[in-house]
Write a protein that holds these residues in place. Structure first.
Motif, PDB file in Angstrom:
ATOM      1  N   ARG A  25      80.855 -49.097  87.969  1.00 11.60           N
ATOM      2  CA  ARG A  25      79.768 -48.265  87.468  1.00 11.60           C
ATOM      3  C   ARG A  25      78.489 -48.799  88.094  1.00 11.60           C
ATOM      4  N   VAL A  26      77.727 -47.908  88.686  1.00 14.44           N
ATOM      5  CA  VAL A  26      76.479 -48.298  89.345  1.00 14.44           C
ATOM      6  C   VAL A  26      75.373 -47.348  88.903  1.00 14.44           C
ATOM      7  N   THR A  27      74.139 -47.782  89.076  1.00 13.35           N
ATOM      8  CA  THR A  27      73.006 -46.912  88.741  1.00 13.35           C
ATOM      9  C   THR A  27      72.977 -45.741  89.715  1.00 13.35           C
ATOM     10  N   LYS A  28      72.401 -44.656  89.274  1.00 10.88           N
ATOM     11  CA  LYS A  28      72.367 -43.451  90.103  1.00 10.88           C
ATOM     12  C   LYS A  28      71.430 -43.576  91.302  1.00 10.88           C
ATOM     13  N   ASP A  29      70.617 -44.643  91.311  1.00 10.34           N
ATOM     14  CA  ASP A  29      69.786 -44.880  92.484  1.00 10.34           C
ATOM     15  C   ASP A  29      70.323 -46.032  93.334  1.00 10.34           C
ATOM     16  N   HIS A  30      71.561 -46.428  93.100  1.00 14.34           N
ATOM     17  CA  HIS A  30      72.219 -47.457  93.899  1.00 14.34           C
ATOM     18  C   HIS A  30      72.290 -46.966  95.355  1.00 14.34           C
ATOM     19  N   PRO A  31      72.144 -47.859  96.347  1.00 13.09           N
ATOM     20  CA  PRO A  31      72.188 -47.435  97.743  1.00 13.09           C
ATOM     21  C   PRO A  31      73.450 -46.633  98.111  1.00 13.09           C
ATOM     22  N   ARG A  32      74.580 -46.917  97.484  1.00 14.10           N
ATOM     23  CA  ARG A  32      75.807 -46.176  97.787  1.00 14.10           C
ATOM     24  C   ARG A  32      75.690 -44.730  97.289  1.00 14.10           C
ATOM     25  N   VAL A  33      75.173 -44.562  96.088  1.00 13.87           N
ATOM     26  CA  VAL A  33      75.008 -43.224  95.526  1.00 13.87           C
ATOM     27  C   VAL A  33      73.938 -42.468  96.311  1.00 13.87           C
ATOM     28  N   ASP A  34      72.895 -43.167  96.707  1.00 14.64           N
ATOM     29  CA  ASP A  34      71.834 -42.569  97.505  1.00 14.64           C
ATOM     30  C   ASP A  34      72.385 -42.061  98.839  1.00 14.64           C
ATOM     31  N   MET A  36      75.537 -41.313  99.497  1.00  9.73           N
ATOM     32  CA  MET A  36      76.440 -40.191  99.205  1.00  9.73           C
ATOM     33  C   MET A  36      75.640 -38.908  98.990  1.00  9.73           C
ATOM     34  N   GLY A  37      74.547 -39.006  98.265  1.00  2.00           N
ATOM     35  CA  GLY A  37      73.714 -37.841  97.991  1.00  2.00           C
ATOM     36  C   GLY A  37      73.081 -37.273  99.241  1.00  2.00           C
ATOM     37  N   GLU A  38      72.646 -38.142 100.130  1.00  3.51           N
ATOM     38  CA  GLU A  38      72.003 -37.660 101.354  1.00  3.51           C
ATOM     39  C   GLU A  38      73.015 -36.989 102.277  1.00  3.51           C
ATOM     40  N   VAL A  39      74.226 -37.532 102.337  1.00  2.25           N
ATOM     41  CA  VAL A  39      75.295 -36.906 103.130  1.00  2.25           C
ATOM     42  C   VAL A  39      75.638 -35.543 102.537  1.00  2.25           C
ATOM     43  N   ASP A  40      75.666 -35.440 101.211  1.00  6.38           N
ATOM     44  CA  ASP A  40      75.949 -34.175 100.545  1.00  6.38           C
ATOM     45  C   ASP A  40      74.845 -33.155 100.823  1.00  6.38           C
ATOM     46  N   THR A  41      73.595 -33.595 100.787  1.00  5.22           N
ATOM     47  CA  THR A  41      72.475 -32.697 101.091  1.00  5.22           C
ATOM     48  C   THR A  41      72.588 -32.175 102.518  1.00  5.22           C
ATOM     49  N   LEU A  42      72.889 -33.062 103.453  1.00  5.49           N
ATOM     50  CA  LEU A  42      73.087 -32.647 104.841  1.00  5.49           C
ATOM     51  C   LEU A  42      74.203 -31.620 104.931  1.00  5.49           C
ATOM     52  N   ASN A  43      75.315 -31.886 104.260  1.00  4.57           N
ATOM     53  CA  ASN A  43      76.454 -30.974 104.318  1.00  4.57           C
ATOM     54  C   ASN A  43      76.080 -29.598 103.761  1.00  4.57           C
ATOM     55  N   SER A  44      75.301 -29.576 102.698  1.00  5.86           N
ATOM     56  CA  SER A  44      74.870 -28.309 102.108  1.00  5.86           C
ATOM     57  C   SER A  44      73.988 -27.526 103.079  1.00  5.86           C
ATOM     58  N   HIS A  45      73.078 -28.201 103.728  1.00  4.76           N
ATOM     59  CA  HIS A  45      72.202 -27.521 104.694  1.00  4.76           C
ATOM     60  C   HIS A  45      72.970 -27.102 105.945  1.00  4.76           C
ATOM     61  N   LEU A  46      73.962 -27.877 106.323  1.00  6.54           N
ATOM     62  CA  LEU A  46      74.811 -27.478 107.443  1.00  6.54           C
ATOM     63  C   LEU A  46      75.574 -26.207 107.075  1.00  6.54           C
ATOM     64  N   GLY A  47      76.006 -26.102 105.823  1.00 10.01           N
ATOM     65  CA  GLY A  47      76.647 -24.874 105.356  1.00 10.01           C
ATOM     66  C   GLY A  47      75.718 -23.678 105.464  1.00 10.01           C
ATOM     67  N   LEU A  48      74.446 -23.878 105.152  1.00  6.35           N
ATOM     68  CA  LEU A  48      73.454 -22.806 105.287  1.00  6.35           C
ATOM     69  C   LEU A  48      73.286 -22.427 106.758  1.00  6.35           C
ATOM     70  N   LEU A  49      73.197 -23.418 107.631  1.00  6.00           N
ATOM     71  CA  LEU A  49      73.087 -23.136 109.064  1.00  6.00           C
ATOM     72  C   LEU A  49      74.291 -22.330 109.547  1.00  6.00           C
ATOM     73  N   ALA A 136      70.230 -35.378 108.886  1.00  4.34           N
ATOM     74  CA  ALA A 136      71.208 -36.310 109.459  1.00  4.34           C
ATOM     75  C   ALA A 136      70.550 -37.662 109.714  1.00  4.34           C
ATOM     76  N   ARG A 137      69.322 -37.647 110.196  1.00  3.51           N
ATOM     77  CA  ARG A 137      68.594 -38.910 110.402  1.00  3.51           C
ATOM     78  C   ARG A 137      68.353 -39.613 109.061  1.00  3.51           C
ATOM     79  N   SER A 138      68.020 -38.837 108.049  1.00  2.00           N
ATOM     80  CA  SER A 138      67.809 -39.418 106.731  1.00  2.00           C
ATOM     81  C   SER A 138      69.110 -40.007 106.184  1.00  2.00           C
ATOM     82  N   ALA A 139      70.213 -39.288 106.356  1.00  2.00           N
ATOM     83  CA  ALA A 139      71.523 -39.798 105.923  1.00  2.00           C
ATOM     84  C   ALA A 139      71.860 -41.081 106.673  1.00  2.00           C
ATOM     85  N   GLU A 140      71.531 -41.109 107.951  1.00  2.00           N
ATOM     86  CA  GLU A 140      71.782 -42.319 108.737  1.00  2.00           C
ATOM     87  C   GLU A 140      70.978 -43.501 108.193  1.00  2.00           C
TER      88      GLU A 140
END
Length: 193
Positions: A25-34, A36-49, A136-140
Motif C-alpha cells: 500500500r502506497v500513497t497516491k502521490d508515490h512516484p510509482r503511482v505518479d 502509472m498515472g502519467e502513462v495512463d494519461t498518455l495512453n488516453s490522449h493517444l487514443g484520442l489521436l 510522453a516526455r512527462s511520462a518519461e
C-alpha cells in the motif's frame, strides 16, 4: 479470461493510499503511482489521436500508416503500466523499440531535416500529436524519477523516450500528408536599449 474487475469502487483508497499488485500500500502521490498515472494519461490522449486519425483518414489516405504504427503503442503503454503496477511483471520486448525506430527512420526520411523549431499546431491532428509527444516526455520524466527510487527495467524507460520521438516525427508527417505548412518558431524581436 474471466473478469478483471467485478467491483469498480472498493473504498480502500479513500484515505489517500492505493494498493499495488505486489500487495504493498502506497500513497497516491508515490512516484510509482505518479508514473502509472502519467502513462495512463498518455495512453488516453493517444487514443484520442487515433480516433481523430480514423475520422480524418477518409480525407487523407496517407494517414493509414500512422494508425498502423500507433495502434500497437496503446497496447504497449498498457504493458508498461502493468510493469509499473507489478514490478516483477515483464511485458515490453526489445523488438518494440526496433519497430518504433524503423518507423521514425522511415517517416523522418519523408519529412526531411528539421530546419527550425516548430510549434504545436496547424491542424487539430498535428496539435494532438504534439500533446501526446509532450505527455510522453512527462511520462518519461516520471518514470526516471521512480527509477531513481526503485530501479525499473531499461526497456520501459527507452520505450517512452522512443515513443516521444516517434510522436514528434508523426506530427511532422501528419502536417506533410495533410499539406499543412509547419508553424515555424519566430524568436522575439531584439530590442535596443
Amino acid at each position: 479470461m474471466g473478469y478483471r474487475l467485478s467491483k469498480i469502487y472498493t473504498r480502500t483508497g479513500d484515505g489517500g493510499e492505493t494498493g499495488l499488485a505486489d500487495g504493498r500500500r502506497v500513497t497516491k502521490d508515490h512516484p510509482r503511482v505518479d508514473a502509472m498515472g502519467e502513462v495512463d494519461t498518455l495512453n488516453s490522449h493517444l487514443g484520442l489521436l487515433l480516433a481523430e486519425l480514423q475520422t480524418a483518414r477518409a480525407d487523407c489516405a496517407g494517414l493509414d500508416e500512422l494508425i498502423e504504427v500507433l495502434e500497437p503503442c496503446q497496447h504497449r503503454l498498457f504493458d508498461l503500466g502493468g510493469e509499473l503496477a507489478m514490478p516483477e511483471y515483464q511485458a515490453l520486448q526489445p523488438q518494440e523499440l526496433e519497430r518504433l525506430e524503423a518507423a521514425i527512420d522511415r517517416w523522418n526520411e519523408e519529412v526531411g531535416p528539421l530546419e527550425n523549431f516548430i510549434l504545436p499546431g496547424g491542424s487539430r491532428l498535428i496539435a494532438q500529436a504534439h500533446v501526446c509527444r509532450a505527455l510522453a516526455r512527462s511520462a518519461e520524466r516520471r518514470c526516471q524519477h521512480l527509477n531513481a527510487v526503485e530501479p525499473l527495467r531499461a526497456i520501459g524507460l527507452a520505450y517512452v523516450n522512443r515513443l516521444s520521438d516517434l510522436l514528434f516525427v508523426a506530427a511532422r508527417l501528419i502536417a506533410r500528408r495533410q499539406g499543412i505548412a509547419e508553424i515555424l518558431w519566430q524568436a522575439a524581436p531584439k530590442t535596443t536599449d
